[in-house]
Design a protein around this motif. Sequence first.
Motif, PDB file in Angstrom:
ATOM      1  N   MET A   1       0.835  -1.139  -0.065  1.00  0.00           N
ATOM      2  CA  MET A   1      -0.097   0.077  -0.111  1.00  0.00           C
ATOM      3  C   MET A   1       0.771   1.315   0.047  1.00  0.00           C
ATOM      4  N   ALA A   2       0.614   2.291  -0.823  1.00  0.00           N
ATOM      5  CA  ALA A   2       1.325   3.593  -1.010  1.00  0.00           C
ATOM      6  C   ALA A   2       1.264   4.049   0.678  1.00  0.00           C
TER       7      ALA A   2
ATOM      8  N   GLU B   1      11.167   5.590  -4.588  1.00  0.00           N
ATOM      9  CA  GLU B   1      10.717   5.919  -3.171  1.00  0.00           C
ATOM     10  C   GLU B   1       9.541   6.679  -3.216  1.00  0.00           C
ATOM     11  N   LEU B   2       9.681   7.744  -4.092  1.00  0.00           N
ATOM     12  CA  LEU B   2       8.652   8.889  -4.058  1.00  0.00           C
ATOM     13  C   LEU B   2       7.328   8.360  -5.076  1.00  0.00           C
ATOM     14  N   SER B   3       7.539   7.298  -5.800  1.00  0.00           N
ATOM     15  CA  SER B   3       6.453   6.721  -6.770  1.00  0.00           C
ATOM     16  C   SER B   3       5.646   6.038  -5.909  1.00  0.00           C
ATOM     17  N   SER B   4       5.891   5.500  -4.618  1.00  0.00           N
ATOM     18  CA  SER B   4       4.999   4.821  -3.991  1.00  0.00           C
ATOM     19  C   SER B   4       4.751   5.596  -2.676  1.00  0.00           C
ATOM     20  N   SER B   5       5.155   6.961  -2.497  1.00  0.00           N
ATOM     21  CA  SER B   5       4.643   7.636  -1.484  1.00  0.00           C
ATOM     22  C   SER B   5       3.723   8.640  -1.526  1.00  0.00           C
ATOM     23  N   ILE B   6       2.923   8.931  -0.678  1.00  0.00           N
ATOM     24  CA  ILE B   6       1.778   9.764  -0.691  1.00  0.00           C
ATOM     25  C   ILE B   6       2.151  11.019   0.381  1.00  0.00           C
TER      26      ILE B   6
ATOM     27  N   ILE C   1      -3.545  13.461  -6.365  1.00  0.00           N
ATOM     28  CA  ILE C   1      -2.872  14.441  -7.539  1.00  0.00           C
ATOM     29  C   ILE C   1      -1.566  13.900  -7.800  1.00  0.00           C
ATOM     30  N   THR C   2      -0.893  14.495  -8.838  1.00  0.00           N
ATOM     31  CA  THR C   2       0.436  14.269  -8.981  1.00  0.00           C
ATOM     32  C   THR C   2       1.223  15.691  -9.318  1.00  0.00           C
TER      33      THR C   2
ATOM     34  N   MET D   1     -12.770  23.857  -3.471  1.00  0.00           N
ATOM     35  CA  MET D   1     -14.171  24.317  -3.347  1.00  0.00           C
ATOM     36  C   MET D   1     -14.487  23.276  -1.807  1.00  0.00           C
ATOM     37  N   ALA D   2     -14.010  22.176  -1.653  1.00  0.00           N
ATOM     38  CA  ALA D   2     -14.407  21.368  -0.255  1.00  0.00           C
ATOM     39  C   ALA D   2     -13.781  22.167   0.576  1.00  0.00           C
ATOM     40  N   GLY D   3     -13.059  23.182   0.688  1.00  0.00           N
ATOM     41  CA  GLY D   3     -12.398  23.823   1.966  1.00  0.00           C
ATOM     42  C   GLY D   3     -11.125  23.013   2.501  1.00  0.00           C
ATOM     43  N   LEU D   4     -10.565  22.084   1.955  1.00  0.00           N
ATOM     44  CA  LEU D   4      -9.284  21.365   2.233  1.00  0.00           C
ATOM     45  C   LEU D   4      -8.199  22.481   2.063  1.00  0.00           C
ATOM     46  N   ASN D   5      -7.188  22.201   3.156  1.00  0.00           N
ATOM     47  CA  ASN D   5      -5.980  23.233   3.209  1.00  0.00           C
ATOM     48  C   ASN D   5      -4.905  22.411   2.518  1.00  0.00           C
ATOM     49  N   ALA D   6      -4.817  21.100   2.434  1.00  0.00           N
ATOM     50  CA  ALA D   6      -4.063  20.396   1.712  1.00  0.00           C
ATOM     51  C   ALA D   6      -4.408  19.152   1.108  1.00  0.00           C
ATOM     52  N   VAL D   7      -3.687  18.577   0.254  1.00  0.00           N
ATOM     53  CA  VAL D   7      -4.188  17.340  -0.331  1.00  0.00           C
ATOM     54  C   VAL D   7      -3.159  16.252  -0.585  1.00  0.00           C
ATOM     55  N   PRO D   8      -3.558  15.236  -0.840  1.00  0.00           N
ATOM     56  CA  PRO D   8      -2.608  14.055  -0.961  1.00  0.00           C
ATOM     57  C   PRO D   8      -2.048  14.173  -2.361  1.00  0.00           C
ATOM     58  N   ALA D   9      -0.746  14.045  -2.568  1.00  0.00           N
ATOM     59  CA  ALA D   9      -0.026  13.660  -3.869  1.00  0.00           C
ATOM     60  C   ALA D   9       1.111  13.072  -3.990  1.00  0.00           C
ATOM     61  N   TYR D  10       1.132  12.512  -5.016  1.00  0.00           N
ATOM     62  CA  TYR D  10       2.416  12.137  -5.495  1.00  0.00           C
ATOM     63  C   TYR D  10       3.636  12.974  -5.941  1.00  0.00           C
TER      64      TYR D  10
END
Length: 301
Positions: free
Chosen positions: A1-2, A33-38, A78-79, A102-111
Amino acid sequence: MAKKKELSRGIRALLSNIEDKTSLPQTKEIVKELSSSIAEISLEDIEINPFQPRTEFDPEELVNLAKSIKTYGLIQPITVRSLGGNKFQLISGERRLRASKMAGLNAVPAYIRIADDQGMLEMALVENIQRSELNAVEVAISYQRLIDECKLTHEELSGRVGKNRSTITNYIRLLKLPPVIQAGVKKDQISMGHARALAGVDNVSLQLTYFHRTVENKLSVRALEQLIRGGGSSNQVSSTSSNTHSGNSLPSEVVAIRDQLRDQFGSKVEIKRDTKGKGQFVIKFNNDMDFNRILEILQED
């Protein structure tokens, strides 16, 4: 799992090493390492790619996605590409990024990717797919990244990972399921077989209804398929076993062939057969694109 983590010492160190111009072997290890880390990245630190070909997004779709993200979070990261100095440029996922705002998030998961890593990223993603601990949604995301970011066709991807095109198509279709169902796959509430059956249902409301019934009643894949064919009848769940032995049911070997064809075409396949062995195959498709996809598979075989 990432692995999901803050943009902390581990990832910061990897990006710092890249900026210090490491050797090629070290760079390959960093890309792997980065390819499997979020990482969780602040929206303030992400800039839009000025060369993004898509400039218009359906407002209604964005609102619906924002509601979903608010409830379930962002399922598909996202990437971005590292620009140095804790700044990043979006590579793919602008619709998800806008909806997250729009959902009011401050941060998002990203590759996170680095410059000139195309070939190394492809190898790392293919290697990640081979890992047995990945769930079906994570495999689907890796396939989609290889298509979007490495510009592979379905045929090229099939050759890289050693899977039939129909298998790859089945996985990618999972990313079109509602987030709650994708989350159900990741939490092992339902299997890949369940998800594949739900992906064949056109109506989102029905998909959700069938999903909740499956989880609540612990339905097998076969029972879910019968429920879908029966239009969601309440009698369908309880009569699953009796229907299997009815006079009109298919022999087990024919059912196995039908299921194999469904896997191959990534679509509903029905086999109608009378007691004398006479009958017909029916392969269902949703639109012209789906029709052409099935034709390509038939021509390959």
